[in-house]
Design a protein around this motif. Structure first.
Motif, PDB file in Angstrom:
ATOM      1  N   GLU A  76     -18.638 -17.130   8.676  1.00 19.78           N
ATOM      2  CA  GLU A  76     -19.847 -16.341   8.429  1.00 19.78           C
ATOM      3  C   GLU A  76     -20.998 -17.210   7.925  1.00 19.78           C
ATOM      4  O   GLU A  76     -22.148 -17.006   8.298  1.00 19.78           O
ATOM      5  CB  GLU A  76     -19.539 -15.219   7.440  1.00 19.78           C
ATOM      6  N   GLU A  77     -20.681 -18.213   7.099  1.00 20.04           N
ATOM      7  CA  GLU A  77     -21.767 -19.035   6.542  1.00 20.04           C
ATOM      8  C   GLU A  77     -22.502 -19.832   7.625  1.00 20.04           C
ATOM      9  O   GLU A  77     -23.612 -20.320   7.388  1.00 20.04           O
ATOM     10  CB  GLU A  77     -21.243 -19.966   5.444  1.00 20.04           C
ATOM     11  N   ASP A  78     -21.896 -19.981   8.818  1.00 24.83           N
ATOM     12  CA  ASP A  78     -22.593 -20.678   9.909  1.00 24.83           C
ATOM     13  C   ASP A  78     -23.897 -19.961  10.276  1.00 24.83           C
ATOM     14  O   ASP A  78     -24.831 -20.592  10.770  1.00 24.83           O
ATOM     15  CB  ASP A  78     -21.695 -20.794  11.148  1.00 24.83           C
ATOM     16  N   PHE A  79     -23.941 -18.660  10.026  1.00 26.30           N
ATOM     17  CA  PHE A  79     -25.162 -17.918  10.360  1.00 26.30           C
ATOM     18  C   PHE A  79     -26.314 -18.271   9.422  1.00 26.30           C
ATOM     19  O   PHE A  79     -27.468 -18.041   9.745  1.00 26.30           O
ATOM     20  CB  PHE A  79     -24.900 -16.407  10.343  1.00 26.30           C
ATOM     21  N   SER A  80     -26.016 -18.814   8.241  1.00 28.39           N
ATOM     22  CA  SER A  80     -27.126 -19.289   7.409  1.00 28.39           C
ATOM     23  C   SER A  80     -27.408 -20.771   7.641  1.00 28.39           C
ATOM     24  O   SER A  80     -28.552 -21.210   7.510  1.00 28.39           O
ATOM     25  CB  SER A  80     -26.903 -18.975   5.922  1.00 28.39           C
ATOM     26  N   ARG A  81     -26.380 -21.526   8.020  1.00 27.10           N
ATOM     27  CA  ARG A  81     -26.579 -22.982   8.262  1.00 27.10           C
ATOM     28  C   ARG A  81     -27.308 -23.287   9.556  1.00 27.10           C
ATOM     29  O   ARG A  81     -27.975 -24.311   9.671  1.00 27.10           O
ATOM     30  CB  ARG A  81     -25.214 -23.688   8.326  1.00 27.10           C
ATOM     31  N   PHE A  82     -27.133 -22.421  10.578  1.00 28.53           N
ATOM     32  CA  PHE A  82     -27.655 -22.738  11.915  1.00 28.53           C
ATOM     33  C   PHE A  82     -28.781 -21.802  12.328  1.00 28.53           C
ATOM     34  O   PHE A  82     -28.816 -20.642  11.922  1.00 28.53           O
ATOM     35  CB  PHE A  82     -26.518 -22.708  12.946  1.00 28.53           C
ATOM     36  N   ASP A  83     -29.691 -22.354  13.140  1.00 25.70           N
ATOM     37  CA  ASP A  83     -30.811 -21.564  13.660  1.00 25.70           C
ATOM     38  C   ASP A  83     -30.453 -20.896  14.978  1.00 25.70           C
ATOM     39  O   ASP A  83     -30.948 -19.825  15.295  1.00 25.70           O
ATOM     40  CB  ASP A  83     -32.025 -22.474  13.908  1.00 25.70           C
ATOM     41  N   ILE A  85     -27.069 -20.189  17.608  1.00 27.08           N
ATOM     42  CA  ILE A  85     -25.627 -20.229  17.822  1.00 27.08           C
ATOM     43  C   ILE A  85     -25.406 -19.825  19.284  1.00 27.08           C
ATOM     44  O   ILE A  85     -25.759 -18.718  19.687  1.00 27.08           O
ATOM     45  CB  ILE A  85     -24.900 -19.299  16.827  1.00 27.08           C
ATOM     46  N   ILE A  86     -24.899 -20.772  20.074  1.00 31.90           N
ATOM     47  CA  ILE A  86     -24.895 -20.599  21.525  1.00 31.90           C
ATOM     48  C   ILE A  86     -23.471 -20.417  22.038  1.00 31.90           C
ATOM     49  O   ILE A  86     -22.644 -21.331  21.944  1.00 31.90           O
ATOM     50  CB  ILE A  86     -25.587 -21.798  22.205  1.00 31.90           C
ATOM     51  N   ALA A  87     -23.205 -19.236  22.582  1.00 32.17           N
ATOM     52  CA  ALA A  87     -21.864 -18.871  23.053  1.00 32.17           C
ATOM     53  C   ALA A  87     -21.663 -19.303  24.501  1.00 32.17           C
ATOM     54  O   ALA A  87     -22.554 -19.172  25.335  1.00 32.17           O
ATOM     55  CB  ALA A  87     -21.690 -17.360  22.943  1.00 32.17           C
ATOM     56  N   MET A  88     -20.457 -19.791  24.797  1.00 32.78           N
ATOM     57  CA  MET A  88     -20.149 -20.248  26.153  1.00 32.78           C
ATOM     58  C   MET A  88     -19.883 -19.100  27.125  1.00 32.78           C
ATOM     59  O   MET A  88     -20.158 -19.218  28.313  1.00 32.78           O
ATOM     60  CB  MET A  88     -18.924 -21.177  26.125  1.00 32.78           C
ATOM     61  N   LYS A 108     -29.680 -14.753  16.049  1.00 34.23           N
ATOM     62  CA  LYS A 108     -29.507 -16.199  16.254  1.00 34.23           C
ATOM     63  C   LYS A 108     -28.523 -16.503  17.376  1.00 34.23           C
ATOM     64  O   LYS A 108     -28.332 -17.657  17.742  1.00 34.23           O
ATOM     65  CB  LYS A 108     -28.989 -16.845  14.959  1.00 34.23           C
ATOM     66  N   ILE A 109     -27.860 -15.469  17.905  1.00 30.29           N
ATOM     67  CA  ILE A 109     -26.806 -15.684  18.914  1.00 30.29           C
ATOM     68  C   ILE A 109     -27.410 -15.655  20.320  1.00 30.29           C
ATOM     69  O   ILE A 109     -28.149 -14.727  20.676  1.00 30.29           O
ATOM     70  CB  ILE A 109     -25.705 -14.611  18.805  1.00 30.29           C
ATOM     71  N   PHE A 110     -27.089 -16.676  21.108  1.00 33.37           N
ATOM     72  CA  PHE A 110     -27.565 -16.788  22.496  1.00 33.37           C
ATOM     73  C   PHE A 110     -26.374 -17.033  23.414  1.00 33.37           C
ATOM     74  O   PHE A 110     -25.297 -17.393  22.947  1.00 33.37           O
ATOM     75  CB  PHE A 110     -28.555 -17.960  22.615  1.00 33.37           C
ATOM     76  N   ARG A 111     -26.594 -16.856  24.706  1.00 33.45           N
ATOM     77  CA  ARG A 111     -25.575 -17.216  25.705  1.00 33.45           C
ATOM     78  C   ARG A 111     -26.021 -18.511  26.379  1.00 33.45           C
ATOM     79  O   ARG A 111     -27.199 -18.658  26.716  1.00 33.45           O
ATOM     80  CB  ARG A 111     -25.436 -16.121  26.758  1.00 33.45           C
ATOM     81  N   PHE A 112     -25.056 -19.405  26.600  1.00 30.83           N
ATOM     82  CA  PHE A 112     -25.408 -20.685  27.215  1.00 30.83           C
ATOM     83  C   PHE A 112     -26.088 -20.473  28.568  1.00 30.83           C
ATOM     84  O   PHE A 112     -26.943 -21.267  28.973  1.00 30.83           O
ATOM     85  CB  PHE A 112     -24.159 -21.579  27.371  1.00 30.83           C
TER      86      PHE A 112
END
Ligand code: 4NP
Length: 157
Positions: A76-83, A85-88, A108-112
């Motif tokens: 969960e903390e990755d959502f504060s560390r990263f701008d 987050i790109i899903a495959m 912050k979540i995107f698709r590759f």
């Protein structure tokens, strides 16, 4: 300001560490190291601590890409560390969506696939784990396409 980008797949031993290494190489070639921080993680933690799959490492090495990542599970903390987050693939995307603590994190979540410019037939990065050598080559071709787009965006900013 540095942009923090996290690539996410299922096991974090094939697709996302290859994306991380591919983007890092392109970033270094374009002297953009000061602009971006790159990492990768998996939605499944079963390979945590493992080096990347040897088939992926050798396919990448043949293209001059060194993979040194150790697998880890996304948290969960990755959502504060990263701008970004790109899903495959869509499964990774949905798993991330469930993990996101709030709406700002979801955004912050995107698709590759959003970064693919030359491969319009692909809407996800296919899992190569149960595939032969061609599966790994295809992953690298798709990753190169998308990572090039990310580099162009960084250069335009
Ligand atoms: P990746 O590939 O998600 O691209 O790292 C996989 C690696 C391991 C497994 C599945 C996919 N697995 O089931 O262990």
């Amino acid at each position: 300001m540095k942009q923090h980008i996290l690539f996410v797949c299922l096991g974090n031993i094939c697709r996302s560490p290859a994306a991380e290494a591919m983007l890092r190489l392109l970033v270094e070639r374009n002297n953009l190291q000061h602009r971006v921080e790159i990492d990768s993680a998996g939605t499944y933690g079963g390979h945590a601590g493992d080096r990347s799959d040897p088939r992926m490492r050798s396919a990448a090495a043949a293209r001059g890409i060194e993979m040194t990542h150790r697998a880890r599970q996304v948290r969960e903390e990755d959502f504060s560390r990263f701008d970004r987050i790109i899903a495959m693939d869509d499964n990774n995307y949905e798993a991330l969506f469930r993990l996101a603590p709030d709406r700002a994190a979801q955004q912050k979540i995107f698709r590759f696939r959003e970064y693919l410019r030359h491969n319009p037939d692909w809407s996800y990065i296919p899992d190569p784990y149960y595939e032969g050598h061609e599966g790994f080559e295809l992953v690298l071709d798709l990753l190169e396409d998308g990572c090039q787009t990310i580099v162009e965006e960084l250069m335009a900013e």
